[in-house]
Motif scaffolding. Structure first.
Motif, mmCIF file in Angstrom:
data_model
loop_
_atom_site.group_PDB
_atom_site.id
_atom_site.type_symbol
_atom_site.label_atom_id
_atom_site.label_comp_id
_atom_site.label_asym_id
_atom_site.label_seq_id
_atom_site.Cartn_x
_atom_site.Cartn_y
_atom_site.Cartn_z
ATOM 1 N N THR A 173 47.653 36.279 38.852
ATOM 2 C CA THR A 173 48.202 36.808 40.100
ATOM 3 C C THR A 173 49.173 35.854 40.777
ATOM 4 O OG1 THR A 173 46.263 35.992 41.308
ATOM 5 C CG2 THR A 173 46.208 38.278 40.556
ATOM 6 N N VAL A 174 48.838 34.573 40.808
ATOM 7 C CA VAL A 174 49.660 33.606 41.524
ATOM 8 C C VAL A 174 50.829 33.111 40.680
ATOM 9 C CG1 VAL A 174 49.682 31.370 42.715
ATOM 10 C CG2 VAL A 174 47.686 32.889 42.928
ATOM 11 N N PHE A 175 50.581 32.868 39.406
ATOM 12 C CA PHE A 175 51.617 32.292 38.539
ATOM 13 C C PHE A 175 52.200 33.302 37.560
ATOM 14 C CE2 PHE A 175 48.550 28.922 39.612
ATOM 15 C CZ PHE A 175 49.389 28.074 40.315
ATOM 16 N N GLY A 176 51.699 34.523 37.590
ATOM 17 C CA GLY A 176 52.161 35.546 36.669
ATOM 18 C C GLY A 176 53.450 36.205 37.102
ATOM 19 N N PRO A 177 53.895 37.207 36.347
ATOM 20 C CA PRO A 177 55.228 37.787 36.568
ATOM 21 C C PRO A 177 55.308 38.832 37.677
ATOM 22 C CG PRO A 177 54.191 38.817 34.672
ATOM 23 C CD PRO A 177 53.255 37.731 35.125
ATOM 24 N N LYS A 178 54.158 39.280 38.218
ATOM 25 C CA LYS A 178 54.209 40.408 39.148
ATOM 26 C C LYS A 178 53.605 40.122 40.523
ATOM 27 C CE LYS A 178 54.155 43.857 35.446
ATOM 28 N NZ LYS A 178 53.435 45.021 34.853
ATOM 29 N N GLY A 179 52.746 39.128 40.607
ATOM 30 C CA GLY A 179 52.157 38.808 41.901
ATOM 31 C C GLY A 179 51.104 39.785 42.354
ATOM 32 N N ASP A 180 50.536 40.545 41.431
ATOM 33 C CA ASP A 180 49.457 41.472 41.772
ATOM 34 C C ASP A 180 48.656 41.795 40.513
ATOM 35 O OD1 ASP A 180 50.760 43.670 40.332
ATOM 36 O OD2 ASP A 180 52.104 43.826 42.044
ATOM 37 N N VAL A 181 47.586 42.574 40.692
ATOM 38 C CA VAL A 181 46.734 42.934 39.553
ATOM 39 C C VAL A 181 46.957 44.370 39.096
ATOM 40 C CG1 VAL A 181 44.912 41.270 40.090
ATOM 41 C CG2 VAL A 181 44.817 43.571 41.100
ATOM 42 N N ILE A 182 48.047 44.969 39.529
ATOM 43 C CA ILE A 182 48.307 46.359 39.156
ATOM 44 C C ILE A 182 48.430 46.466 37.641
ATOM 45 C CG2 ILE A 182 49.937 48.277 39.321
ATOM 46 C CD1 ILE A 182 50.718 47.249 42.078
ATOM 47 N N LEU B 92 38.701 42.823 35.108
ATOM 48 C CA LEU B 92 37.293 43.148 34.883
ATOM 49 C C LEU B 92 36.376 41.937 34.966
ATOM 50 C CD1 LEU B 92 35.015 45.107 33.742
ATOM 51 C CD2 LEU B 92 35.694 44.249 31.488
ATOM 52 N N LEU B 93 36.724 40.866 34.280
ATOM 53 C CA LEU B 93 35.752 39.821 33.977
ATOM 54 C C LEU B 93 35.247 39.091 35.214
ATOM 55 C CD1 LEU B 93 37.317 38.391 30.695
ATOM 56 C CD2 LEU B 93 35.269 39.810 30.916
ATOM 57 N N TYR B 94 36.167 38.668 36.104
ATOM 58 C CA TYR B 94 35.650 37.952 37.275
ATOM 59 C C TYR B 94 34.785 38.843 38.164
ATOM 60 C CZ TYR B 94 34.892 35.836 41.696
ATOM 61 O OH TYR B 94 34.259 35.389 42.831
ATOM 62 N N PRO B 95 35.300 39.977 38.671
ATOM 63 C CA PRO B 95 34.484 40.714 39.636
ATOM 64 C C PRO B 95 33.158 41.210 39.075
ATOM 65 C CG PRO B 95 36.443 41.974 39.055
ATOM 66 C CD PRO B 95 36.630 40.602 38.498
ATOM 67 N N PHE B 96 33.147 41.715 37.842
ATOM 68 C CA PHE B 96 31.896 42.257 37.313
ATOM 69 C C PHE B 96 30.843 41.167 37.204
ATOM 70 C CE2 PHE B 96 28.814 43.584 34.185
ATOM 71 C CZ PHE B 96 28.593 44.916 34.507
ATOM 72 N N PHE B 97 31.185 40.044 36.596
ATOM 73 C CA PHE B 97 30.180 39.009 36.375
ATOM 74 C C PHE B 97 29.944 38.164 37.626
ATOM 75 C CE2 PHE B 97 31.440 40.184 32.061
ATOM 76 C CZ PHE B 97 30.187 40.548 31.595
ATOM 77 N N ALA B 98 30.894 38.146 38.560
ATOM 78 C CA ALA B 98 30.616 37.565 39.868
ATOM 79 C C ALA B 98 29.587 38.418 40.602
ATOM 80 C CB ALA B 98 31.894 37.455 40.689
ATOM 81 N N GLY B 99 29.663 39.739 40.409
ATOM 82 C CA GLY B 99 28.656 40.625 40.995
ATOM 83 C C GLY B 99 27.280 40.369 40.421
ATOM 84 N N VAL B 100 27.220 40.168 39.098
ATOM 85 C CA VAL B 100 25.948 39.835 38.454
ATOM 86 C C VAL B 100 25.393 38.538 39.034
ATOM 87 C CG1 VAL B 100 24.850 39.176 36.280
ATOM 88 C CG2 VAL B 100 26.501 41.058 36.311
ATOM 89 N N ALA C 45 37.592 33.356 37.273
ATOM 90 C CA ALA C 45 38.356 33.227 38.519
ATOM 91 C C ALA C 45 39.672 32.507 38.271
ATOM 92 C CB ALA C 45 37.525 32.478 39.569
ATOM 93 N N GLY C 46 39.629 31.478 37.430
ATOM 94 C CA GLY C 46 40.857 30.766 37.071
ATOM 95 C C GLY C 46 41.847 31.666 36.359
ATOM 96 N N MET C 47 41.348 32.523 35.467
ATOM 97 C CA MET C 47 42.215 33.482 34.777
ATOM 98 C C MET C 47 42.879 34.426 35.775
ATOM 99 S SD MET C 47 39.684 34.403 31.568
ATOM 100 C CE MET C 47 40.566 35.944 31.242
ATOM 101 N N SER D 162 43.977 37.299 44.982
ATOM 102 C CA SER D 162 42.946 36.416 44.435
ATOM 103 C C SER D 162 41.912 36.075 45.497
ATOM 104 C CB SER D 162 43.585 35.128 43.894
ATOM 105 O OG SER D 162 44.366 35.393 42.766
ATOM 106 N N PHE D 163 42.377 35.775 46.692
ATOM 107 C CA PHE D 163 41.471 35.451 47.800
ATOM 108 C C PHE D 163 40.527 36.612 48.082
ATOM 109 C CE2 PHE D 163 40.682 35.671 52.432
ATOM 110 C CZ PHE D 163 39.949 34.496 52.594
ATOM 111 N N CYS D 164 41.075 37.820 48.117
ATOM 112 C CA CYS D 164 40.250 39.006 48.406
ATOM 113 C C CYS D 164 39.217 39.248 47.305
ATOM 114 C CB CYS D 164 41.132 40.233 48.570
ATOM 115 S SG CYS D 164 42.147 40.204 50.063
ATOM 116 N N ILE D 165 39.659 39.207 46.047
ATOM 117 C CA ILE D 165 38.760 39.511 44.935
ATOM 118 C C ILE D 165 37.706 38.425 44.760
ATOM 119 C CG2 ILE D 165 38.613 39.892 42.445
ATOM 120 C CD1 ILE D 165 41.506 41.021 42.604
#
Length: 379
Positions: free
Chosen positions: A196-205, A222-230, A189-191, A275-278
């Motif tokens: 998204t917040v501090f990166g160059p584009k402001g999105d996950v596209i 991939l990593l947060y949503p998949f393993f958050a689902g688990v 989640a931190g990644m 980030s909030f949505c995901i």
């Protein structure tokens, strides 16, 4: 030769989650249709956040994989797990590549895809065959010009990462306790927030090209949503409300349709929204969907149909989108002039998906499952 038995008793099926996957898949098609009219700007588009459906799919997948397999490892080897996942996913990957190859030359565009017109057939066939394996195409072999790792069927990039997630789960993460899994999920989640917040584009596209930047985006998505689902599945904290399917459908639609937050000078605002949505909204939707019940026969039929066609829609619609993009850009077609064609693309995508499901995917998977079960019993 001995083998662990894989004759599993069927589990309860989450019909609402199937239906939600279908709702998201249809919104993905609509998002791509509108994308052709945005003039290349991610700031001006109806159904602006449709790409977040991929992140929703990853979370759904993690939840379903954990539900289906977490308690079955005493009766199943890793290879048997991989075979089950391949049987479920790979037939439509192959069909998506075939459809992509068939449509390829109809997508020629002087502006978007100028190299298609002179492309040698053997290169298209080679790209298709490599695509069957989901191995990414290096930039030197890319035949479209968009830098995609799967230039005949762009969305296959997410299936590539889906397989990586399945391997990580089978090799390592399934062995973790909930506490250890929670630590990793918080790190992931931190990644996601950092990008998204501090990166160059402001999105996950992104995530669809074989280069360091895009692979970073792919793994971040991939990593947060998949393993958050688990983890969500393991914790079992489901939410029980009436009309869960319709409530969740409205929620996922709202998340994907909402306009871009902020502008070029405030990219962090949109990154914070995504980030909030995901991190929070998608797990909430899955918890409500998994905790809800289908009361009416009509809702049950809707969820089943949407669930059945969701994956075929997602993996076969993009060859039509390539064509639509080329038509819109070459002819400078405005949305108000091309919306009827866009609706036709949406309907055609659903029809192709349904035909693939009934005439190809279900028969092939049934045959493979029977063959797999026979071999397991013999072994």
């Amino acid at each position: 030769m001995s083998s662990i038995s894989t004759d599993f008793k069927p589990k309860k099926h989450y019909e609402i989650l199937d239906g939600l996957r279908g709702v998201a898949a249809i919104l993905v098609v609509a998002f791509h249709i509108f994308e052709a009219h945005n003039g290349g700007s991610r700031f001006k588009q109806i159904i602006n956040h449709g790409y977040l459906a991929v992140d929703f799919f990853f979370l759904l997948s993690g939840f379903v994989v954990a539900y289906a397999y977490d308690d079955r490892w005493a009766k199943m080897t890793q290879w048997e797990f991989y075979k089950r996942r391949l049987i479920r996913l790979q037939p439509m990957v192959i069909m998506g590549m075939i459809i992509g190859a068939i449509f390829y030359y109809f997508q020629a565009s002087d502006i978007l895809f100028p190299q298609i017109a002179g492309m040698e057939v053997w290169k298209v066939i080679l790209t298709m065959v490599i695509g069957f394996t989901l191995l990414p195409i290096p930039p030197s072999m890319e035949i479209r010009g968009w830098g995609e790792m799967h230039p005949l069927d762009g969305p296959a990039w997410s299936l590539f990462f889906e397989y990586i997630a399945n391997i990580l789960y089978a090799v390592l993460f399934r062995k973790f306790s909930n506490k250890v899994m929670t630590i990793f999920v918080l790190i992931f989640a931190g990644m996601l927030i950092n990008y998204t917040v501090f990166g160059p584009k402001g999105d996950v596209i992104g995530g669809w090209s074989l280069n360091l930047e895009q692979m970073n985006v792919g793994f971040t998505r991939l990593l947060y949503p998949f393993f958050a689902g688990v983890l969500l599945c393991r914790l079992g904290k489901l939410i029980h409300i009436k009309g869960a399917f319709w409530v969740c459908s409205l929620l996922i639609s709202a998340v994907l349709i909402i306009p871009r937050i902020g502008d070029e000078n405030s990219l962090w605002m949109n990154g914070l929204y995504e980030s909030f949505c995901i991190i929070l909204v998608f797990p909430l939707i899955v918890a409500i969907g998994a905790g809800g019940e289908i009361k009416s026969a009509f809702s049950a039929k809707i969820c089943k149909l949407l669930g059945d066609i969701s994956y075929p829609i997602y993996i076969t619609h993009y060859p039509l989108i390539y064509w639509y993009f080329a038509w819109v850009v070459d002819n400078k077609v405005a949305l108000e002039d091309g919306y009827m064609v866009g609706i036709g693309v949406l309907i055609t995508s659903i029809v192709i998906a349904y035909l693939c499901l009934k005439l190809y995917d279900e028969p092939v998977r049934n045959w493979l499952q029977k063959k797999f079960q026979r071999r397991s019993k013999v072994a």
